[in-house]
Scaffold this motif. Structure first.
Motif, PDB file in Angstrom:
ATOM      1  N   LEU A   1     -22.966  18.413 -57.532  1.00  0.00           N
ATOM      2  CA  LEU A   1     -24.037  18.605 -56.808  1.00  0.00           C
ATOM      3  C   LEU A   1     -24.161  17.501 -55.372  1.00  0.00           C
ATOM      4  CD1 LEU A   1     -26.007  18.067 -59.980  1.00  0.00           C
ATOM      5  CD2 LEU A   1     -26.470  20.036 -58.220  1.00  0.00           C
ATOM      6  N   PHE A   2     -22.918  16.326 -55.845  1.00  0.00           N
ATOM      7  CA  PHE A   2     -23.159  15.202 -54.573  1.00  0.00           C
ATOM      8  C   PHE A   2     -21.756  14.994 -54.509  1.00  0.00           C
ATOM      9  CE2 PHE A   2     -22.498  11.228 -53.967  1.00  0.00           C
ATOM     10  CZ  PHE A   2     -23.084  10.457 -52.926  1.00  0.00           C
ATOM     11  N   SER A   3     -20.965  15.229 -53.544  1.00  0.00           N
ATOM     12  CA  SER A   3     -20.081  13.615 -53.439  1.00  0.00           C
ATOM     13  C   SER A   3     -19.759  12.964 -52.820  1.00  0.00           C
ATOM     14  CB  SER A   3     -18.144  15.494 -53.337  1.00  0.00           C
ATOM     15  OG  SER A   3     -17.327  14.182 -53.461  1.00  0.00           O
ATOM     16  N   ASP A   4     -18.726  11.892 -52.541  1.00  0.00           N
ATOM     17  CA  ASP A   4     -18.235  10.393 -51.498  1.00  0.00           C
ATOM     18  C   ASP A   4     -17.404  10.222 -51.644  1.00  0.00           C
ATOM     19  OD1 ASP A   4     -19.512   9.603 -49.168  1.00  0.00           O
ATOM     20  OD2 ASP A   4     -19.152   8.102 -50.432  1.00  0.00           O
ATOM     21  N   THR A   5     -16.373  10.026 -50.492  1.00  0.00           N
ATOM     22  CA  THR A   5     -15.372   9.304 -50.320  1.00  0.00           C
ATOM     23  C   THR A   5     -15.279   8.524 -49.498  1.00  0.00           C
ATOM     24  OG1 THR A   5     -14.640  11.167 -51.549  1.00  0.00           O
ATOM     25  CG2 THR A   5     -12.864   9.281 -50.379  1.00  0.00           C
ATOM     26  N   GLN A   6     -14.961   6.932 -49.943  1.00  0.00           N
ATOM     27  CA  GLN A   6     -15.074   5.993 -48.668  1.00  0.00           C
ATOM     28  C   GLN A   6     -13.803   5.140 -48.465  1.00  0.00           C
ATOM     29  OE1 GLN A   6     -18.288   3.914 -48.389  1.00  0.00           O
ATOM     30  NE2 GLN A   6     -19.452   5.067 -50.721  1.00  0.00           N
ATOM     31  N   ILE A   7     -13.495   5.085 -47.519  1.00  0.00           N
ATOM     32  CA  ILE A   7     -12.613   3.870 -47.208  1.00  0.00           C
ATOM     33  C   ILE A   7     -12.951   2.818 -46.928  1.00  0.00           C
ATOM     34  CG2 ILE A   7      -9.868   3.390 -46.148  1.00  0.00           C
ATOM     35  CD1 ILE A   7      -8.982   6.229 -46.122  1.00  0.00           C
ATOM     36  N   SER A   8     -12.719   1.910 -46.859  1.00  0.00           N
ATOM     37  CA  SER A   8     -13.066   0.354 -46.557  1.00  0.00           C
ATOM     38  C   SER A   8     -12.039  -0.895 -46.422  1.00  0.00           C
ATOM     39  CB  SER A   8     -14.499  -0.113 -47.241  1.00  0.00           C
ATOM     40  OG  SER A   8     -14.426   0.087 -48.858  1.00  0.00           O
ATOM     41  N   TYR A   9     -12.732  -2.152 -45.869  1.00  0.00           N
ATOM     42  CA  TYR A   9     -12.039  -2.961 -45.718  1.00  0.00           C
ATOM     43  C   TYR A   9     -13.061  -4.013 -45.976  1.00  0.00           C
ATOM     44  CZ  TYR A   9      -9.972  -7.196 -44.226  1.00  0.00           C
ATOM     45  OH  TYR A   9      -9.633  -8.687 -43.244  1.00  0.00           O
ATOM     46  N   ARG A  10     -12.601  -5.528 -46.801  1.00  0.00           N
ATOM     47  CA  ARG A  10     -13.796  -6.248 -46.170  1.00  0.00           C
ATOM     48  C   ARG A  10     -12.963  -7.410 -46.754  1.00  0.00           C
ATOM     49  NH1 ARG A  10     -13.505  -3.978 -51.798  1.00  0.00           N
ATOM     50  NH2 ARG A  10     -13.720  -6.298 -53.945  1.00  0.00           N
TER      51      ARG A  10
ATOM     52  N   ASN B   1      -8.847 -30.750 -65.330  1.00  0.00           N
ATOM     53  CA  ASN B   1      -7.820 -30.722 -64.342  1.00  0.00           C
ATOM     54  C   ASN B   1      -7.810 -29.171 -64.684  1.00  0.00           C
ATOM     55  OD1 ASN B   1      -7.435 -29.983 -67.990  1.00  0.00           O
ATOM     56  ND2 ASN B   1      -4.825 -31.533 -67.428  1.00  0.00           N
ATOM     57  N   PHE B   2      -8.749 -28.467 -64.936  1.00  0.00           N
ATOM     58  CA  PHE B   2      -8.372 -27.124 -64.278  1.00  0.00           C
ATOM     59  C   PHE B   2      -9.766 -26.494 -64.314  1.00  0.00           C
ATOM     60  CE2 PHE B   2      -8.133 -22.424 -65.572  1.00  0.00           C
ATOM     61  CZ  PHE B   2      -7.560 -22.676 -65.551  1.00  0.00           C
ATOM     62  N   LYS B   3      -9.180 -26.382 -62.603  1.00  0.00           N
ATOM     63  CA  LYS B   3     -10.871 -25.434 -62.085  1.00  0.00           C
ATOM     64  C   LYS B   3     -10.369 -24.189 -61.605  1.00  0.00           C
ATOM     65  CE  LYS B   3     -12.284 -29.835 -62.002  1.00  0.00           C
ATOM     66  NZ  LYS B   3     -13.637 -30.380 -62.593  1.00  0.00           N
ATOM     67  N   GLY B   4     -11.383 -23.835 -60.613  1.00  0.00           N
ATOM     68  CA  GLY B   4     -11.045 -23.158 -59.658  1.00  0.00           C
ATOM     69  C   GLY B   4     -12.275 -21.384 -60.660  1.00  0.00           C
ATOM     70  N   THR B   5     -13.133 -22.305 -61.291  1.00  0.00           N
ATOM     71  CA  THR B   5     -13.360 -21.301 -62.703  1.00  0.00           C
ATOM     72  C   THR B   5     -14.607 -21.105 -61.986  1.00  0.00           C
ATOM     73  OG1 THR B   5     -14.440 -23.144 -64.193  1.00  0.00           O
ATOM     74  CG2 THR B   5     -12.001 -22.206 -64.417  1.00  0.00           C
ATOM     75  N   GLU B   6     -14.803 -21.589 -60.862  1.00  0.00           N
ATOM     76  CA  GLU B   6     -16.519 -20.317 -60.177  1.00  0.00           C
ATOM     77  C   GLU B   6     -16.443 -20.979 -58.784  1.00  0.00           C
ATOM     78  OE1 GLU B   6     -20.860 -22.256 -60.345  1.00  0.00           O
ATOM     79  OE2 GLU B   6     -19.614 -23.688 -60.508  1.00  0.00           O
ATOM     80  N   GLU B   7     -16.901 -19.408 -58.122  1.00  0.00           N
ATOM     81  CA  GLU B   7     -16.360 -18.295 -56.938  1.00  0.00           C
ATOM     82  C   GLU B   7     -17.900 -18.543 -56.354  1.00  0.00           C
ATOM     83  OE1 GLU B   7     -12.812 -15.547 -56.045  1.00  0.00           O
ATOM     84  OE2 GLU B   7     -15.290 -14.562 -56.181  1.00  0.00           O
ATOM     85  N   LYS B   8     -17.763 -18.936 -55.328  1.00  0.00           N
ATOM     86  CA  LYS B   8     -19.368 -18.875 -54.910  1.00  0.00           C
ATOM     87  C   LYS B   8     -18.237 -18.155 -53.284  1.00  0.00           C
ATOM     88  CE  LYS B   8     -22.103 -22.312 -55.759  1.00  0.00           C
ATOM     89  NZ  LYS B   8     -22.479 -23.682 -56.113  1.00  0.00           N
ATOM     90  N   SER B   9     -18.175 -17.123 -53.111  1.00  0.00           N
ATOM     91  CA  SER B   9     -17.735 -16.166 -51.048  1.00  0.00           C
ATOM     92  C   SER B   9     -18.679 -15.607 -50.271  1.00  0.00           C
ATOM     93  CB  SER B   9     -16.011 -16.557 -51.756  1.00  0.00           C
ATOM     94  OG  SER B   9     -16.455 -14.989 -52.933  1.00  0.00           O
ATOM     95  N   PHE B  10     -18.303 -16.001 -49.565  1.00  0.00           N
ATOM     96  CA  PHE B  10     -18.651 -15.391 -48.924  1.00  0.00           C
ATOM     97  C   PHE B  10     -17.681 -13.488 -48.228  1.00  0.00           C
ATOM     98  CE2 PHE B  10     -21.021 -19.115 -47.895  1.00  0.00           C
ATOM     99  CZ  PHE B  10     -22.653 -18.371 -47.573  1.00  0.00           C
ATOM    100  N   LEU B  11     -18.761 -12.790 -47.864  1.00  0.00           N
ATOM    101  CA  LEU B  11     -17.562 -11.170 -47.294  1.00  0.00           C
ATOM    102  C   LEU B  11     -18.179 -10.866 -46.262  1.00  0.00           C
ATOM    103  CD1 LEU B  11     -18.919  -8.800 -48.896  1.00  0.00           C
ATOM    104  CD2 LEU B  11     -18.422  -9.330 -51.175  1.00  0.00           C
ATOM    105  N   ALA B  12     -17.279  -9.730 -45.624  1.00  0.00           N
ATOM    106  CA  ALA B  12     -18.143  -8.964 -44.849  1.00  0.00           C
ATOM    107  C   ALA B  12     -17.018  -7.533 -44.900  1.00  0.00           C
ATOM    108  CB  ALA B  12     -18.189  -9.693 -43.326  1.00  0.00           C
ATOM    109  N   GLY B  13     -17.258  -6.659 -43.975  1.00  0.00           N
ATOM    110  CA  GLY B  13     -16.810  -5.410 -44.174  1.00  0.00           C
ATOM    111  C   GLY B  13     -17.590  -3.762 -43.378  1.00  0.00           C
ATOM    112  N   VAL B  14     -16.293  -3.671 -43.561  1.00  0.00           N
ATOM    113  CA  VAL B  14     -16.445  -2.138 -43.025  1.00  0.00           C
ATOM    114  C   VAL B  14     -16.427  -0.725 -43.702  1.00  0.00           C
ATOM    115  CG1 VAL B  14     -14.912  -1.985 -41.644  1.00  0.00           C
ATOM    116  CG2 VAL B  14     -16.346  -0.504 -40.505  1.00  0.00           C
ATOM    117  N   SER B  15     -17.221   0.008 -43.678  1.00  0.00           N
ATOM    118  CA  SER B  15     -16.667   1.712 -45.072  1.00  0.00           C
ATOM    119  C   SER B  15     -16.905   2.689 -43.964  1.00  0.00           C
ATOM    120  CB  SER B  15     -17.993   1.563 -45.442  1.00  0.00           C
ATOM    121  OG  SER B  15     -17.853   1.892 -47.087  1.00  0.00           O
TER     122      SER B  15
END
Length: 332
Positions: free
Chosen positions: A45-54, A314-328
């Motif tokens: 009933l519906f089909s969509d295939t995408q290629i994207s970069y972000r 002494n163990f960081k990197g467990t919380e991520e706050k990040s921005f992203l941008a892309g095109v599909s």
């Protein structure tokens, strides 16, 4: 030392295409008869295939930190370039969705290996990860030929939901995640756009390169997992603009190992929360009057207890706050 428990479902690797299953589900519910006797012509009933970069910055990695002059630690951040291919479809009885991310990290998150004793070797270039995911649904209304699973004004349909994730990564941790999920999906009756929520049982297996045999292969507890996916048009702007995103929660899943000698590199996991929100512009519709051809998007991602890791002094990197941008690009 990195103690990475590789991402849950939507983990983070999912592109804007992650939102397509719920859209496909809505189309299926509206177009398919309640009790279809035979598969409709064309099957889908519906089909969509995408290629994207972000592009994502700054990404975090548990166990990657920098020591300050006062002896305390802070996150070591790095950018990521992410190429994605995804496919979503709907048929008379349900939906299918598949996505594959290829993620290339900056050199701050180096590639590497570990030997049989768990001793790491790090290289001077960033690691690469492949992450694949499948989700499927089967409509209970369609299967039963009724509208028993409709709550007018609240729930459009309830579906059986199932799927799996798999990854591989060439860093010292060397994750080889495999997980399966199964449960129910609820499609909500909203005036415009779509909103769905899934409740799953979640079981994960993985690999920890810092462990030695027989603890290198890890097996986590089966726990509840929740997924919310949404997309709403912003018609008031006068532009082909929408807000789309997801939220994912995995409850604490244990250590993955039972051997006390491996607890140092396999601490208890915590509740994991991943959220991404994208602002999406349909450029094809805006410029060429050809909708669903080319999208551009910007977004924000928040990840608490990334991969289940809990932050320590002494163990960081467990919380991520990040921005992203892309095109599909919708290819077919």
């Amino acid at each position: 030392m990195i103690a990475t428990f590789t991402r849950p479902l939507v983990a983070a690797t999912l592109s804007l295409a992650t939102l397509m299953p719920a859209l496909a589900a809505d189309l299926a519910k509206e177009k398919a008869p309640v009790a279809p006797v035979e598969v409709p012509s064309g099957f889908f009933l519906f089909s969509d295939t995408q290629i994207s970069y972000r592009y994502q910055f700054p990404a975090a990695r548990p166990g990657s930190q920098i020591q300050r002059a006062d002896g305390s630690f802070r996150n070591q951040d790095a950018p990521k370039h992410i190429l994605n291919i995804s496919h979503a479809d709907a048929w008379a009885y349900g939906t299918n969705f598949f996505t594959l991310d290829i993620l290339k990290s900056g050199s701050q998150f180096s590639a590497g290996t570990t030997d049989g004793t768990g001793a790491p070797t790090f290289y001077d270039y960033g690691n690469t990860e492949a992450y694949g995911l499948y989700r499927g649904t089967l409509s209970l209304n369609a299967l039963t030929g009724t509208k028993a699973f409709v709550v007018p004004g609240i729930i459009k349909d309830v579906s059986l939901a199932y799927g799996f994730d798999a990854n591989a990564q060439n860093d010292a941790f060397g994750s080889k995640k495999r997980d399966v999920v199964g449960g129910l999906n609820f499609a909500f009756d909203v005036p415009a756009g779509f909103l769905s929520a899934s409740v799953h049982a979640y079981k994960e297996w993985n690999r920890n390169g810092f462990n030695v045999a027989p603890n290198r292969d890890t097996s986590f507890n089966t726990v509840p997992e929740f997924e919310i996916v949404y997309s709403f048009p912003l018609a008031f702007t006068g532009l082909p603009l929408s807000i789309a995103g997801f939220n994912n929660i995995v409850l604490p899943k244990g250590r993955g190992v039972n051997d006390p000698s491996a607890f140092a590199t396999n601490p208890k996991t915590g509740l994991e929360f991943l959220s991404r929100t994208n602002l999406v512009l349909d450029v094809g519709k805006l410029i060429y009057d050809q909708p669903n051809r080319v999208d551009v998007f910007i977004g924000f991602q928040y990840w608490l207890n990334k991969f289940g890791n809990i932050e320590r002094a002494n163990f960081k990197g467990t919380e991520e706050k990040s921005f992203l941008a892309g095109v599909s690009f919708h290819v077919f």
